[in-house]
Design a protein around this motif. Structure first.
Motif, PDB file in Angstrom:
ATOM      1  N   ALA A   1      24.651   4.294  16.460  1.00 20.76           N
ATOM      2  CA  ALA A   1      23.899   5.231  16.383  1.00 20.76           C
ATOM      3  C   ALA A   1      23.456   5.976  17.709  1.00 20.76           C
ATOM      4  O   ALA A   1      23.410   7.211  17.824  1.00 20.76           O
ATOM      5  N   ARG A   2      23.162   5.296  18.843  1.00 24.46           N
ATOM      6  CA  ARG A   2      23.183   6.050  20.056  1.00 24.46           C
ATOM      7  C   ARG A   2      24.218   6.610  20.586  1.00 24.46           C
ATOM      8  O   ARG A   2      24.334   7.904  20.870  1.00 24.46           O
ATOM      9  N   LEU A   3      25.418   6.019  20.242  1.00 22.28           N
ATOM     10  CA  LEU A   3      26.653   6.689  20.755  1.00 22.28           C
ATOM     11  C   LEU A   3      26.940   8.226  20.051  1.00 22.28           C
ATOM     12  O   LEU A   3      27.248   9.116  20.643  1.00 22.28           O
ATOM     13  N   ALA A   4      26.647   7.988  18.819  1.00 25.95           N
ATOM     14  CA  ALA A   4      26.788   9.156  17.999  1.00 25.95           C
ATOM     15  C   ALA A   4      25.931  10.557  18.436  1.00 25.95           C
ATOM     16  O   ALA A   4      26.127  11.341  18.431  1.00 25.95           O
ATOM     17  N   LYS A   5      24.751   9.887  18.530  1.00 26.52           N
ATOM     18  CA  LYS A   5      23.636  11.000  19.043  1.00 26.52           C
ATOM     19  C   LYS A   5      23.886  11.689  20.597  1.00 26.52           C
ATOM     20  O   LYS A   5      23.985  12.867  20.836  1.00 26.52           O
ATOM     21  N   GLU A   6      24.366  10.714  21.289  1.00 34.11           N
ATOM     22  CA  GLU A   6      24.813  11.191  22.773  1.00 34.11           C
ATOM     23  C   GLU A   6      26.112  11.925  22.813  1.00 34.11           C
ATOM     24  O   GLU A   6      26.166  12.646  23.658  1.00 34.11           O
ATOM     25  N   THR A   7      26.988  11.545  21.894  1.00 30.61           N
ATOM     26  CA  THR A   7      28.272  12.572  21.880  1.00 30.61           C
ATOM     27  C   THR A   7      28.502  13.460  20.751  1.00 30.61           C
ATOM     28  O   THR A   7      29.322  14.205  20.673  1.00 30.61           O
ATOM     29  N   ASP A   8      27.170  13.663  19.974  1.00 28.34           N
ATOM     30  CA  ASP A   8      27.177  14.703  19.124  1.00 28.34           C
ATOM     31  C   ASP A   8      28.226  14.507  18.120  1.00 28.34           C
ATOM     32  O   ASP A   8      29.008  15.378  17.687  1.00 28.34           O
ATOM     33  N   VAL A   9      28.393  13.260  17.562  1.00 24.14           N
ATOM     34  CA  VAL A   9      29.474  12.964  16.409  1.00 24.14           C
ATOM     35  C   VAL A   9      28.615  12.398  15.379  1.00 24.14           C
ATOM     36  O   VAL A   9      27.704  11.488  15.513  1.00 24.14           O
ATOM     37  N   GLU A  10      29.074  12.729  14.161  1.00 27.19           N
ATOM     38  CA  GLU A  10      28.310  12.070  12.951  1.00 27.19           C
ATOM     39  C   GLU A  10      28.771  10.630  12.791  1.00 27.19           C
ATOM     40  O   GLU A  10      29.666  10.138  13.021  1.00 27.19           O
ATOM     41  N   LEU A  11      27.529   9.916  12.663  1.00 22.21           N
ATOM     42  CA  LEU A  11      27.834   8.673  12.120  1.00 22.21           C
ATOM     43  C   LEU A  11      27.933   8.509  10.625  1.00 22.21           C
ATOM     44  O   LEU A  11      26.785   8.581  10.020  1.00 22.21           O
ATOM     45  N   LEU A  12      29.107   8.280  10.228  1.00 23.24           N
ATOM     46  CA  LEU A  12      29.365   8.215   8.706  1.00 23.24           C
ATOM     47  C   LEU A  12      28.806   7.055   8.120  1.00 23.24           C
ATOM     48  O   LEU A  12      28.592   7.352   6.825  1.00 23.24           O
TER      49      LEU A  12
END
Length: 327
Positions: A270-281
């Motif tokens: 969740a943190r990585l997705a937020k930091e990289t602007d990638v959707e967490l599927l």
């Protein structure tokens, strides 16, 4: 001798490396071709230095022709090994093929660690040829697969190939395999951002890749490698469809209680997705029956429909279909 019209900036395209080249060959497209220290003593040195080795990749027209019959091409990536990438690729293929009207293929480009044949339960099968090319090995009528694992004398044989030979086989999987008309081609890749990844991106450059699904686990050591994979996708222009967190907690098969095995000490996917602007599927809990299904070559989704992991898989797959614009 294979070359690429537009090589990646500062990264030699491995398919532009002659088969008899030294280990650190800069590639025929490089400005250092025939001029670097690695070129000393190479039989191709004079040809590369003269620039006559450059030219369009002869495989591209054949790949483009084959891929015109493939509607969606999806890469399954992870910078880290052991995060369940191949298992996810197999479940994705099974889920797509659960509709008998949907034709699905799985291409295993993990040349040194081909696990797709075992996970799909077809490890004992062999590749057959016809006038149309190599025939995929079929799990069921609408789900076929291709892997170097079908070509080895035994499952214990090591594949010890340098880049050019790996890349040549990947090109053959794309241009010589009679995939037929496919709705989905799921491409399972090895960990990292090396030869196989560069090759598949360059070979499908003209045909188009719909995007990549990145697989991680919650712990920081995996997240760091997946962050590099995100950077790779952006540098080579591959769309990121989303991030999947595997092994996100443990589900007891008996009491259905969930506990954390790999604690997300830095915030997890969740943190990585937020930091990289990638959707967490989505996040898939660790169910020991997933590994059991992979060992026996059966679909976990079909065998254990009541598992929380199955619900998570199906939600992720439905989200992928929505992103791709499929009903």
């Amino acid at each position: 001798m294979l070359a690429v019209q537009q090589p990646l900036a500062s990264v030699p395209d491995p398919r532009s490396v002659p088969e008899n080249a030294p280990e650190h060959c800069p590639g025929t497209e490089s400005e250092l071709a025939g001029k670097s220290a690695a070129c000393e003593g190479c039989p191709n040195q004079d040809v590369c230095a003269s620039g006559t080795a450059k030219g369009p990749d002869p495989a591209l027209p054949f790949v483009r022709e084959r891929m015109t019959q493939v509607n969606h091409k999806i890469l399954v990536l992870s910078g880290k090994g052991g995060v369940g990438k191949s298992t996810f690729a197999a479940q994705l293929g099974w889920a797509f093929a659960s509709d008998p009207d949907v034709q699905t293929g799985i291409m295993d480009v993990d040349i040194c660690g081909p696990s797709i044949p075992t996970i799909l339960g077809i490890a004992s099968e062999q590749v057959h040829t016809s006038a149309a090319g190599w025939s995929p090995v079929y799990v069921q009528d609408n789900l076929g697969a291709m892997s170097v694992g079908f070509m080895l004398p035994s499952s214990k044989d090591a594949v010890m190939w340098r880049g050019p030979k790996k890349n040549g086989l990947i090109a053959q999987f794309l241009k010589d395999v009679d995939w037929g008309a496919l709705d989905y081609l799921v491409i399972d890749t090895p960990p990292g951002t090396s030869d196989e990844h560069l090759s598949i991106v360059q070979l499908l450059k003209e045909s188009g890749i719909d995007g990549a699904v990145l697989i991680t686990t919650p712990q920081e050591v995996a997240l760091q490698d997946v962050a590099r994979e995100i950077d790779f996708c952006r540098k080579v222009g591959v769309r990121i469809l989303g991030l999947v967190e595997n092994m996100a907690g443990f589900v007891c098969p008996n009491c259905k209680t969930e506990s954390q095995i790999f604690r997300p000490s830095t915030g997890g996917a969740a943190r990585l997705a937020k930091e990289t602007d990638v959707e967490l599927l989505g996040s898939v809990p660790l169910d020991p029956r997933i590994g059991k299904s992979a060992d026996y070559g059966v679909s976990f989704l079909d065998e254990y429909p009541d598992s929380p992991a199955t619900s998570a898989y199906l939600n992720i797959i439905q989200r992928l279909k929505d992103i791709l614009g499929d009903p």
